[in-house]
Structure formats: C-alpha cells, structure tokens
Design an enzyme around this catalytic site. Structure first.
Site, PDB file in Angstrom:
ATOM      1  N   CYS A 129      60.062 -28.925 110.215  1.00 30.93           N
ATOM      2  CA  CYS A 129      58.674 -28.013 109.331  1.00 30.93           C
ATOM      3  C   CYS A 129      60.488 -27.599 108.263  1.00 30.93           C
ATOM      4  CB  CYS A 129      58.881 -26.568 110.267  1.00 30.93           C
ATOM      5  SG  CYS A 129      58.321 -25.369 108.792  1.00 30.93           S
ATOM      6  N   CYS A 132      61.244 -24.188 107.775  1.00 24.94           N
ATOM      7  CA  CYS A 132      61.859 -23.280 108.742  1.00 24.94           C
ATOM      8  C   CYS A 132      63.362 -23.342 109.124  1.00 24.94           C
ATOM      9  CB  CYS A 132      61.243 -22.971 110.032  1.00 24.94           C
ATOM     10  SG  CYS A 132      58.861 -23.549 109.867  1.00 24.94           S
ATOM     11  N   ASP A 133      63.856 -24.890 108.234  1.00 22.79           N
ATOM     12  CA  ASP A 133      64.894 -25.324 109.355  1.00 22.79           C
ATOM     13  C   ASP A 133      65.510 -25.850 108.425  1.00 22.79           C
ATOM     14  OD1 ASP A 133      64.478 -24.712 112.028  1.00 22.79           O
ATOM     15  OD2 ASP A 133      63.460 -26.533 112.224  1.00 22.79           O
TER      16      ASP A 133
END
Ligand code: NDP
Length: 292
Positions: A129, A132-133
């Site tokens: 993701c 997200c990261d």
C-alpha cells in the site's frame, strides 16, 4: 435481531445497507476495521460519479456518515463462521447473531508475490500500500510490481515522493490508457516489461531486487500490486459455488446458498471498481426486498 446482516463496510456493503434501510428492512453491518475497505488505501479517486476528484479516505467517511445518519449500526467485530439452519447463524468474536439474509461484502486482500524474503521484509522494504507506507521511502528509489490499474496508481503516487520508481511488469501493461499516459509523462518512473522478480537481497532491510532478465536494481522499497484474493474463510461451512476463489452469484447477486448474497470484490465478475461494488450492493439489497 436484524433481518439482514452485511459483512464488510466497503462501498458494496454500505450501499446495500442504504438500500435495505430505505426499503424498511432492518439491517446491521459487521466490520472488523474502520469502514471504507480498499478505498482507504487510495489517495485519489477520479472515477466515482459525482466527485471529479476525491481522496479515498474522504469518500469512505462520507459513505459511512450517510449510513450512520439513517440509523444503520456498523458493528466493530469479526465474523468467524456462518452456518445456515432455518436462519443464518453468524458467529463473531463477540457472540452469535441470527438473520434471514446475509450479504457478503468483504472484498479481497492483496495477493503475495511468493518471492523468498517477502514476509520477512514486510514493513522493512516490502509493502502492499503506497498511500499507507510511501512516506517512509521519501527521496529513495523504489519498485512497484504489477501492470494493472493498482500498480500504475501506486507508481504515480510514489513518483511524487520518491527519487525513482521502477514498475516491474511480468508481461504487458493492462492498466487503462489514462494511467499509462500519466506514467509515461513522469520523468522518474521507469517501466520495465517482460520482467519478473527472481530474488530479493536484504539483511535487516531490503536493498536490491534481482530480475528474471538478470538485471539488479538497488531499491529501498518494493510495493506489490498484483491483484487480490477474496476474503471468505468464514464461509467454509456453507456449500458455496466458487470460481477461482470468488463467489459465483446470479444477476440478483444471490449465491448458490439461498439467502446469502455477495457484492463487490468478493464476487466473481469482470469489473472491480468502487462504483460497480456499490452497484452490486444496491442490486443485492433490492433483490432481498423482492424476496422478503
Ligand atoms: P489486476 O488483476 O487488474 O492486475 C494485476 C496485475 O498484476 C497484472 O498486471 C498482472 O499481470 C500482475 N500480476 C499478477 N500476478 C503476478 C505475479 N505473480 N507476478 C507479477 N505480476 C503479476 O489487479 P489490480 O489490483 O490492478 O486491479 C483490480 C481491479 O481494480 C481492476 O478491475 C482495476 O481496474 C480496478 N482498479 C481501478 C482503479 C481505478 O480505476 N482508479 C485503481 C485500482 C484498481 P498479467 O497481466 O500478466 O496477469
């Protein structure tokens, strides 16, 4: 006791709830995380009618606010098992609920690449993701694996954060033209076709990927975006008709088990979009209304 239980609060589940509630059918949603599903991992959505551009998290919030406003409970719990006697028995971590109808709208989890070190390097270079990261790889070189819409969307997001983004496509790109053109226009995206990931080099962190053509790329992060696997472990005790692991339904979204419907990415179909997931949910709800 609700008439219908919906498992999963993504666009499919939430739209089903909207239609059921408006049709006067008592409905609850069970969701183990926060509402939104895969939308929560998408930074920019430009193909959901009514919003020329919206952040995935914002769209998820708008949907859940609408559902809560009309009085549908979104219960934070995890469904462990569903069986059918006269009614469905939905066993969760917190207890058992009975319902006449179930709509499964649990979506799918990211597919793993299966390369050695993938699990060990999770959060130490491997991610599924970018939203997200991605921030952990600011200014660094990274790779994205996959040639679909997800992979190119991830690559475009990372291109604004990272120094260089390699896109590793095992055959040819299957993403839509708009995304392909945007990728072509980004100077720091390098798209490599006909390559597979053969091995990873790492110690405490990922440092290099070795490709099937023998090339080695020094990278700090690798984002895997190669499709997903439907989430339906909790349905193992029902005699469900599946195709490639996805739930087969009729045009009304009803599965091979009477009263159990499937909507969204968990269903066997051709197009996996937010709008088609929402549409599945509406069809399932309206079909239940007809059946009641
Ligand atoms: P897709 O199934 O569309 O694409 C998967 C990609 O991963 C393909 O390029 C496939 O290659 C590749 N792949 C699969 N397995 C491997 C492997 N073992 N090694 C290397 N590559 C592999 O998945 P997506 O998640 O991209 O998209 C799912 C659905 O969601 C699609 O319908 C898509 O249109 C939709 N979507 C829409 C978005 C939007 O419109 N904004 C954004 C994201 C997704 P191959 O072609 O060789 O099989």
């Amino acid at each position: 006791m609700p008439k219908c239980v919906i498992v999963g609060a993504g666009p499919a589940g939430m739209n089903a709830a909207l239609y059921l509630k408006r049709a006067g059918i008592d409905v609850s949603i069970i969701e183990k995380n926060i509402p939104g599903g895969e939308m929560l991992k998408t930074n920019k959505i430009e193909n959901y009618l009514g919003f020329s551009e919206i952040d995935g998290g914002d769209l998820a919030l708008k949907m859940s606010a609408q559902i809560k406003k009309i009085g549908v409970p979104i219960i934070k719990d995890e469904v462990l098992n569903i069986t059918k006697k006269k009614k469905f028995e939905i066993v969760t971590k917190k207890g058992t609920i009975q319902a006449d109808y179930v709509i499964v709208a649990t979506g799918r989890t990211p597919r793993k690449l299966g390369v050695l070190g993938e699990d060990d390097m999770l959060n130490r270079g491997i991610s599924y993701c970018a939203v997200c990261d991605g921030a952990f790889y600011r200014g660094l070189d990274v790779a994205v694996v996959g040639g679909g819409d997800s992979a190119l969307t991830e690559a475009l997001y990372l291109a604004d954060l990272c120094n260089k983004v390699y896109v590793l496509v095992r055959k040819d790109v299957r993403a839509n033209e708009i995304l392909q053109n945007r990728v072509k226009a980004k100077k720091n995206i390098v798209l490599l076709k006909n390559v597979q990931v053969s091995a990873l080099n790492y110690s405490d962190k990922l440092s290099q990927v070795i490709l099937s053509d023998g090339n080695k790329l020094d990278i700090s992060g690798m984002f895997i975006a190669i499709g997903g696997i439907p989430k339906l472990d909790f349905l193992a005790n029902l005699d469900l008709n599946l195709k490639n692991g996805y739930i087969k339904t009729n045009d009304n979204m009803e599965s091979s088990v009477k009263g159990l419907y499937a909507a969204g990415d968990v269903r066997d179909k051709d197009f996996y979009q937010i709008i088609t997931a929402a549409s599945d949910g509406a069809i399932a709800a309206l079909s239940i209304k007809e059946d009641v």
